[in-house]
Design a protein around this motif. Structure first.
Motif, PDB file in Angstrom:
ATOM      1  N   ARG A  63      20.529  45.484  20.829  1.00  0.00           N
ATOM      2  CA  ARG A  63      19.004  45.905  20.727  1.00  0.00           C
ATOM      3  C   ARG A  63      18.406  46.953  20.923  1.00  0.00           C
ATOM      4  N   THR A  64      19.046  47.585  22.104  1.00  0.00           N
ATOM      5  CA  THR A  64      18.296  49.063  22.772  1.00  0.00           C
ATOM      6  C   THR A  64      19.426  50.328  21.638  1.00  0.00           C
ATOM      7  N   TYR A  65      20.399  50.236  21.053  1.00  0.00           N
ATOM      8  CA  TYR A  65      21.355  51.134  20.564  1.00  0.00           C
ATOM      9  C   TYR A  65      21.023  51.369  18.638  1.00  0.00           C
ATOM     10  N   LEU A  66      20.521  50.178  18.518  1.00  0.00           N
ATOM     11  CA  LEU A  66      20.242  49.527  17.202  1.00  0.00           C
ATOM     12  C   LEU A  66      18.196  50.564  17.046  1.00  0.00           C
ATOM     13  N   LYS A  67      18.018  50.012  17.879  1.00  0.00           N
ATOM     14  CA  LYS A  67      16.002  51.172  18.053  1.00  0.00           C
ATOM     15  C   LYS A  67      16.271  52.214  18.178  1.00  0.00           C
ATOM     16  N   TYR A  68      17.630  53.034  19.070  1.00  0.00           N
ATOM     17  CA  TYR A  68      17.401  54.386  18.828  1.00  0.00           C
ATOM     18  C   TYR A  68      18.246  55.250  17.591  1.00  0.00           C
ATOM     19  N   TYR A  69      19.112  54.005  16.936  1.00  0.00           N
ATOM     20  CA  TYR A  69      19.517  54.447  15.692  1.00  0.00           C
ATOM     21  C   TYR A  69      19.547  54.140  14.608  1.00  0.00           C
ATOM     22  N   LEU A  70      18.591  53.365  14.444  1.00  0.00           N
ATOM     23  CA  LEU A  70      18.127  52.353  13.401  1.00  0.00           C
ATOM     24  C   LEU A  70      16.058  52.854  13.058  1.00  0.00           C
ATOM     25  N   ASN A  71      16.440  54.027  13.133  1.00  0.00           N
ATOM     26  CA  ASN A  71      14.558  54.431  13.244  1.00  0.00           C
ATOM     27  C   ASN A  71      14.514  55.615  11.934  1.00  0.00           C
ATOM     28  N   GLU A  72      12.844  56.042  11.553  1.00  0.00           N
ATOM     29  CA  GLU A  72      12.504  57.264  10.252  1.00  0.00           C
ATOM     30  C   GLU A  72      13.719  57.970  11.494  1.00  0.00           C
ATOM     31  N   GLN A  73      13.751  58.614  12.562  1.00  0.00           N
ATOM     32  CA  GLN A  73      14.878  59.618  12.117  1.00  0.00           C
ATOM     33  C   GLN A  73      16.672  59.932  11.893  1.00  0.00           C
ATOM     34  N   LEU A  74      17.136  59.115  11.325  1.00  0.00           N
ATOM     35  CA  LEU A  74      18.182  58.326  11.003  1.00  0.00           C
ATOM     36  C   LEU A  74      18.140  59.506   9.562  1.00  0.00           C
ATOM     37  N   LEU A  75      17.009  59.214   8.716  1.00  0.00           N
ATOM     38  CA  LEU A  75      17.354  60.455   7.340  1.00  0.00           C
ATOM     39  C   LEU A  75      16.335  61.497   8.104  1.00  0.00           C
ATOM     40  N   ASP A  76      16.391  62.179   9.308  1.00  0.00           N
ATOM     41  CA  ASP A  76      16.317  63.568   9.276  1.00  0.00           C
ATOM     42  C   ASP A  76      17.801  64.119   9.922  1.00  0.00           C
ATOM     43  N   GLU A  77      16.897  64.704  11.132  1.00  0.00           N
ATOM     44  CA  GLU A  77      18.282  65.218  12.112  1.00  0.00           C
ATOM     45  C   GLU A  77      18.782  64.701  13.472  1.00  0.00           C
ATOM     46  N   LEU A  78      18.932  62.927  13.537  1.00  0.00           N
ATOM     47  CA  LEU A  78      19.020  62.477  14.515  1.00  0.00           C
ATOM     48  C   LEU A  78      19.923  62.624  15.248  1.00  0.00           C
ATOM     49  N   GLU A  79      19.447  63.105  16.552  1.00  0.00           N
ATOM     50  CA  GLU A  79      21.098  62.754  17.996  1.00  0.00           C
ATOM     51  C   GLU A  79      22.287  62.012  17.760  1.00  0.00           C
ATOM     52  N   MET A  80      23.802  62.545  16.651  1.00  0.00           N
ATOM     53  CA  MET A  80      24.231  61.094  17.072  1.00  0.00           C
ATOM     54  C   MET A  80      24.509  60.478  18.622  1.00  0.00           C
ATOM     55  N   PHE A  81      24.417  61.641  18.987  1.00  0.00           N
ATOM     56  CA  PHE A  81      25.415  61.974  20.543  1.00  0.00           C
ATOM     57  C   PHE A  81      24.366  62.481  21.661  1.00  0.00           C
ATOM     58  N   PRO A  82      23.593  61.568  21.155  1.00  0.00           N
ATOM     59  CA  PRO A  82      22.311  62.751  22.735  1.00  0.00           C
ATOM     60  C   PRO A  82      23.209  63.411  23.878  1.00  0.00           C
ATOM     61  N   PHE A  83      23.561  62.354  24.583  1.00  0.00           N
ATOM     62  CA  PHE A  83      23.995  62.896  26.038  1.00  0.00           C
ATOM     63  C   PHE A  83      25.546  64.156  25.896  1.00  0.00           C
ATOM     64  N   SER A  84      26.053  64.154  24.391  1.00  0.00           N
ATOM     65  CA  SER A  84      27.431  64.497  24.706  1.00  0.00           C
ATOM     66  C   SER A  84      27.362  66.404  24.932  1.00  0.00           C
ATOM     67  N   THR A  85      28.630  66.722  25.408  1.00  0.00           N
ATOM     68  CA  THR A  85      28.001  68.201  25.798  1.00  0.00           C
ATOM     69  C   THR A  85      28.885  69.366  24.568  1.00  0.00           C
ATOM     70  N   GLY A  86      29.584  68.307  23.500  1.00  0.00           N
ATOM     71  CA  GLY A  86      29.881  69.195  22.924  1.00  0.00           C
ATOM     72  C   GLY A  86      32.135  69.140  23.174  1.00  0.00           C
ATOM     73  N   ALA A  87      32.086  69.195  24.111  1.00  0.00           N
ATOM     74  CA  ALA A  87      33.361  69.254  24.627  1.00  0.00           C
ATOM     75  C   ALA A  87      34.644  68.188  23.959  1.00  0.00           C
ATOM     76  N   PRO A  88      35.641  68.877  23.975  1.00  0.00           N
ATOM     77  CA  PRO A  88      36.680  67.003  22.897  1.00  0.00           C
ATOM     78  C   PRO A  88      36.950  66.574  24.527  1.00  0.00           C
ATOM     79  N   VAL A  89      36.682  65.720  23.314  1.00  0.00           N
ATOM     80  CA  VAL A  89      36.962  64.064  24.584  1.00  0.00           C
ATOM     81  C   VAL A  89      38.353  63.929  25.113  1.00  0.00           C
ATOM     82  N   GLY A  90      38.892  63.590  26.645  1.00  0.00           N
ATOM     83  CA  GLY A  90      40.502  63.854  27.533  1.00  0.00           C
ATOM     84  C   GLY A  90      40.553  65.207  27.097  1.00  0.00           C
ATOM     85  N   GLY A  91      39.467  66.276  27.207  1.00  0.00           N
ATOM     86  CA  GLY A  91      40.072  67.610  27.952  1.00  0.00           C
ATOM     87  C   GLY A  91      38.998  68.845  28.300  1.00  0.00           C
TER      88      GLY A  91
END
Length: 91
Positions: A63-91
């Motif tokens: 429910r928490t994930y759905l509340k974050y992702y399924l809302n009006e911001q999805l149609l705008d510029e929702l940050e899909m990975f809010p806590f990501s540093t942008g570094a490649p996974v595993g590297g």
């Protein structure tokens, strides 16, 4: 693909296709009105995917994930990975 937190829950490509069909039919029925986010969260979180979930904590997380992702911001510029540093996974 299996997703889960305390348990592995089955969710196949066919399940995803069924969700897409439900979404399309639901949105066609509600054409021209505001996106019914609460309804969509219920359909996917309690019925389509949530119907697989048997653990109360996992249901709460879903429910928490759905509340974050399924809302009006999805149609705008929702940050899909809010806590990501942008570094490649595993590297």
């Amino acid at each position: 693909m299996n997703k889960g937190f305390n348990f592995m829950y089955p969710f196949s490509g066919l399940d995803l296709s069924a969700c897409a069909v439900v979404l399309r039919n639901y949105m066609d029925k509600h054409n021209g009105v505001k996106v019914p986010w609460e309804d969509l969260r219920y359909l996917f979180g309690e019925i389509m995917y949530g119907g697989h979930i048997v653990n109360d904590w996992d249901r709460r997380i879903c429910r928490t994930y759905l509340k974050y992702y399924l809302n009006e911001q999805l149609l705008d510029e929702l940050e899909m990975f809010p806590f990501s540093t942008g570094a490649p996974v595993g590297g």
